[in-house]
Scaffold this motif. Sequence first.
Motif, PDB file in Angstrom:
ATOM      1  N   VAL A  92       0.831  -1.205   0.000  1.00 51.70           N
ATOM      2  CA  VAL A  92       0.000   0.000   0.000  1.00 51.70           C
ATOM      3  C   VAL A  92       0.867   1.258   0.000  1.00 51.70           C
ATOM      4  O   VAL A  92       0.497   2.279  -0.579  1.00 51.70           O
ATOM      5  CB  VAL A  92      -0.962  -0.011   1.207  1.00 51.70           C
ATOM      6  N   GLY A  93       2.024   1.188   0.650  1.00 51.19           N
ATOM      7  CA  GLY A  93       2.904   2.345   0.697  1.00 51.19           C
ATOM      8  C   GLY A  93       3.883   2.242   1.844  1.00 51.19           C
ATOM      9  O   GLY A  93       4.163   1.147   2.341  1.00 51.19           O
ATOM     10  N   HIS A  94       4.398   3.397   2.273  1.00 57.99           N
ATOM     11  CA  HIS A  94       5.381   3.455   3.349  1.00 57.99           C
ATOM     12  C   HIS A  94       4.657   3.776   4.661  1.00 57.99           C
ATOM     13  O   HIS A  94       3.951   4.782   4.756  1.00 57.99           O
ATOM     14  CB  HIS A  94       6.428   4.532   3.060  1.00 57.99           C
ATOM     15  N   ALA A  95       4.867   2.933   5.651  1.00 60.18           N
ATOM     16  CA  ALA A  95       4.192   3.108   6.942  1.00 60.18           C
ATOM     17  C   ALA A  95       5.155   3.671   7.979  1.00 60.18           C
ATOM     18  O   ALA A  95       6.233   3.115   8.196  1.00 60.18           O
ATOM     19  CB  ALA A  95       3.621   1.782   7.432  1.00 60.18           C
ATOM     20  N   HIS A  96       4.763   4.773   8.591  1.00 55.75           N
ATOM     21  CA  HIS A  96       5.488   5.320   9.742  1.00 55.75           C
ATOM     22  C   HIS A  96       4.784   4.800  10.990  1.00 55.75           C
ATOM     23  O   HIS A  96       3.645   5.189  11.291  1.00 55.75           O
ATOM     24  CB  HIS A  96       5.494   6.847   9.697  1.00 55.75           C
ATOM     25  N   MET A  97       5.460   3.909  11.710  1.00 56.93           N
ATOM     26  CA  MET A  97       4.873   3.241  12.859  1.00 56.93           C
ATOM     27  C   MET A  97       5.272   3.979  14.126  1.00 56.93           C
ATOM     28  O   MET A  97       6.466   4.102  14.439  1.00 56.93           O
ATOM     29  CB  MET A  97       5.353   1.787  12.919  1.00 56.93           C
ATOM     30  N   VAL A  98       4.294   4.494  14.862  1.00 57.53           N
ATOM     31  CA  VAL A  98       4.563   5.295  16.058  1.00 57.53           C
ATOM     32  C   VAL A  98       4.134   4.505  17.292  1.00 57.53           C
ATOM     33  O   VAL A  98       2.948   4.216  17.478  1.00 57.53           O
ATOM     34  CB  VAL A  98       3.814   6.644  16.002  1.00 57.53           C
ATOM     35  N   GLU A  99       5.101   4.154  18.122  1.00 56.46           N
ATOM     36  CA  GLU A  99       4.822   3.319  19.285  1.00 56.46           C
ATOM     37  C   GLU A  99       5.817   3.663  20.405  1.00 56.46           C
ATOM     38  O   GLU A  99       7.027   3.662  20.193  1.00 56.46           O
ATOM     39  CB  GLU A  99       4.951   1.835  18.908  1.00 56.46           C
ATOM     40  N   ALA A 100       5.290   3.966  21.597  1.00 57.45           N
ATOM     41  CA  ALA A 100       6.140   4.356  22.718  1.00 57.45           C
ATOM     42  C   ALA A 100       6.788   3.160  23.414  1.00 57.45           C
ATOM     43  O   ALA A 100       7.796   3.316  24.106  1.00 57.45           O
ATOM     44  CB  ALA A 100       5.318   5.155  23.730  1.00 57.45           C
ATOM     45  N   ASN A 101       6.234   1.961  23.227  1.00 57.56           N
ATOM     46  CA  ASN A 101       6.742   0.767  23.901  1.00 57.56           C
ATOM     47  C   ASN A 101       7.971   0.233  23.152  1.00 57.56           C
ATOM     48  O   ASN A 101       7.871  -0.195  22.005  1.00 57.56           O
ATOM     49  CB  ASN A 101       5.637  -0.294  23.953  1.00 57.56           C
ATOM     50  N   GLY A 102       9.114   0.248  23.833  1.00 55.06           N
ATOM     51  CA  GLY A 102      10.364  -0.119  23.183  1.00 55.06           C
ATOM     52  C   GLY A 102      10.409  -1.537  22.650  1.00 55.06           C
ATOM     53  O   GLY A 102      10.898  -1.783  21.543  1.00 55.06           O
ATOM     54  N   ARG A 103       9.910  -2.502  23.430  1.00 58.87           N
ATOM     55  CA  ARG A 103      10.004  -3.894  22.977  1.00 58.87           C
ATOM     56  C   ARG A 103       9.130  -4.131  21.748  1.00 58.87           C
ATOM     57  O   ARG A 103       9.484  -4.928  20.871  1.00 58.87           O
ATOM     58  CB  ARG A 103       9.643  -4.855  24.110  1.00 58.87           C
ATOM     59  N   LYS A 104       7.994  -3.441  21.674  1.00 53.22           N
ATOM     60  CA  LYS A 104       7.147  -3.582  20.496  1.00 53.22           C
ATOM     61  C   LYS A 104       7.828  -2.978  19.270  1.00 53.22           C
ATOM     62  O   LYS A 104       7.688  -3.492  18.155  1.00 53.22           O
ATOM     63  CB  LYS A 104       5.779  -2.941  20.751  1.00 53.22           C
ATOM     64  N   CYS A 105       8.584  -1.905  19.476  1.00 51.92           N
ATOM     65  CA  CYS A 105       9.317  -1.302  18.359  1.00 51.92           C
ATOM     66  C   CYS A 105      10.433  -2.217  17.875  1.00 51.92           C
ATOM     67  O   CYS A 105      10.679  -2.333  16.668  1.00 51.92           O
ATOM     68  CB  CYS A 105       9.893   0.054  18.776  1.00 51.92           C
ATOM     69  N   ILE A 106      11.129  -2.882  18.801  1.00 53.09           N
ATOM     70  CA  ILE A 106      12.173  -3.828  18.417  1.00 53.09           C
ATOM     71  C   ILE A 106      11.557  -4.966  17.604  1.00 53.09           C
ATOM     72  O   ILE A 106      12.104  -5.392  16.578  1.00 53.09           O
ATOM     73  CB  ILE A 106      12.902  -4.370  19.663  1.00 53.09           C
ATOM     74  N   PHE A 107      10.393  -5.447  18.052  1.00 52.99           N
ATOM     75  CA  PHE A 107       9.692  -6.498  17.313  1.00 52.99           C
ATOM     76  C   PHE A 107       9.327  -6.028  15.908  1.00 52.99           C
ATOM     77  O   PHE A 107       9.593  -6.715  14.911  1.00 52.99           O
ATOM     78  CB  PHE A 107       8.421  -6.911  18.065  1.00 52.99           C
ATOM     79  N   MET A 108       8.735  -4.833  15.796  1.00 55.68           N
ATOM     80  CA  MET A 108       8.348  -4.320  14.484  1.00 55.68           C
ATOM     81  C   MET A 108       9.562  -4.143  13.583  1.00 55.68           C
ATOM     82  O   MET A 108       9.496  -4.382  12.369  1.00 55.68           O
ATOM     83  CB  MET A 108       7.583  -3.002  14.622  1.00 55.68           C
ATOM     84  N   GLY A 109      10.687  -3.740  14.173  1.00 52.94           N
ATOM     85  CA  GLY A 109      11.899  -3.588  13.395  1.00 52.94           C
ATOM     86  C   GLY A 109      12.360  -4.904  12.795  1.00 52.94           C
ATOM     87  O   GLY A 109      12.778  -4.955  11.624  1.00 52.94           O
ATOM     88  N   GLN A 110      12.264  -5.979  13.583  1.00 51.50           N
ATOM     89  CA  GLN A 110      12.648  -7.290  13.055  1.00 51.50           C
ATOM     90  C   GLN A 110      11.700  -7.738  11.946  1.00 51.50           C
ATOM     91  O   GLN A 110      12.139  -8.246  10.913  1.00 51.50           O
ATOM     92  CB  GLN A 110      12.690  -8.342  14.168  1.00 51.50           C
ATOM     93  N   VAL A 111      10.401  -7.527  12.157  1.00 50.64           N
ATOM     94  CA  VAL A 111       9.424  -7.891  11.112  1.00 50.64           C
ATOM     95  C   VAL A 111       9.712  -7.109   9.833  1.00 50.64           C
ATOM     96  O   VAL A 111       9.728  -7.670   8.729  1.00 50.64           O
ATOM     97  CB  VAL A 111       7.978  -7.617  11.586  1.00 50.64           C
ATOM     98  N   SER A 112       9.973  -5.814   9.987  1.00 53.59           N
ATOM     99  CA  SER A 112      10.238  -4.964   8.839  1.00 53.59           C
ATOM    100  C   SER A 112      11.467  -5.443   8.068  1.00 53.59           C
ATOM    101  O   SER A 112      11.458  -5.519   6.829  1.00 53.59           O
ATOM    102  CB  SER A 112      10.416  -3.519   9.296  1.00 53.59           C
ATOM    103  N   ARG A 113      12.518  -5.794   8.791  1.00 49.53           N
ATOM    104  CA  ARG A 113      13.749  -6.260   8.136  1.00 49.53           C
ATOM    105  C   ARG A 113      13.527  -7.594   7.418  1.00 49.53           C
ATOM    106  O   ARG A 113      13.955  -7.778   6.274  1.00 49.53           O
ATOM    107  CB  ARG A 113      14.878  -6.415   9.162  1.00 49.53           C
ATOM    108  N   GLU A 114      12.867  -8.527   8.084  1.00 51.57           N
ATOM    109  CA  GLU A 114      12.729  -9.876   7.524  1.00 51.57           C
ATOM    110  C   GLU A 114      11.700  -9.943   6.398  1.00 51.57           C
ATOM    111  O   GLU A 114      11.702 -10.904   5.626  1.00 51.57           O
ATOM    112  CB  GLU A 114      12.389 -10.882   8.626  1.00 51.57           C
ATOM    113  N   THR A 115      10.829  -8.957   6.295  1.00 51.73           N
ATOM    114  CA  THR A 115       9.811  -8.956   5.235  1.00 51.73           C
ATOM    115  C   THR A 115      10.067  -7.880   4.184  1.00 51.73           C
ATOM    116  O   THR A 115       9.315  -7.780   3.215  1.00 51.73           O
ATOM    117  CB  THR A 115       8.409  -8.727   5.824  1.00 51.73           C
ATOM    118  N   SER A 116      11.113  -7.078   4.387  1.00 48.60           N
ATOM    119  CA  SER A 116      11.421  -5.952   3.484  1.00 48.60           C
ATOM    120  C   SER A 116      10.252  -4.982   3.363  1.00 48.60           C
ATOM    121  O   SER A 116      10.013  -4.393   2.311  1.00 48.60           O
ATOM    122  CB  SER A 116      11.816  -6.469   2.086  1.00 48.60           C
TER     123      SER A 116
END
Length: 207
Positions: A92-116
């Motif tokens: 759909v496009g580029h998603a800017h993910m805004v989340e204050a919880n650090g562990r959830k951001c680390i998780f999203m970062g891994q998903v983003s990397r592994e799925t491009s």
Amino acid sequence: MTYGPDEFAAETHVSRETLDKLKIYARLLAKWQKAKNLVANSTIEAMWQRHFLDSAQMAPHLKSVFGDRKLTMLDIGSGAGFPGLVLAIMGVGHAHMVEANGRKCIFMGQVSRETSAEATIHNVRIEEIEPFPVDVVISRACARVSQLLDWAAPFLSDTTEMWLLKGEGADEELTEAQSCWKMTVDRYGSLSDPGGVVLRLSGIKKL
């Protein structure tokens, strides 16, 4: 009936490549959930319907409004990445993910990397981000409509829309929001929740 990736693919018509990426996401969610509690434990068994379909159902509606152009999306209160990361993986496009919880951001970062996935993870509160142009503001299970509008206000241009996944209290939240905001509201029935709704807010103006 079990609702898994095959049922998801049949309902959303995603490509095999996209489905493979979403399977990576699902595998990571199941793995991380055991230690990090990213989503409600009661939803893990039904994640393909409760989380992936719930997020993916926005894609055809967005395409019907915006066509094939790549959108800049701002996902407020992203949690474990729904709906923004799913929509990014679906192209759909580029998603800017805004989340204050650090562990959830680390998780999203891994998903983003592994799925491009085309995504940027912002480990801050929405109030702390310097505003930038966005096409759509999206959110799921984060806050009431009026609060989301207040948070989104610095990012709203004349053409920016808000697309929100809401439950049975949507009408009450809209009534509350419309005391302070003028907007056009379109509703789409939810594929994942009989009592849910996808809200499209356009022509948004503060009263």
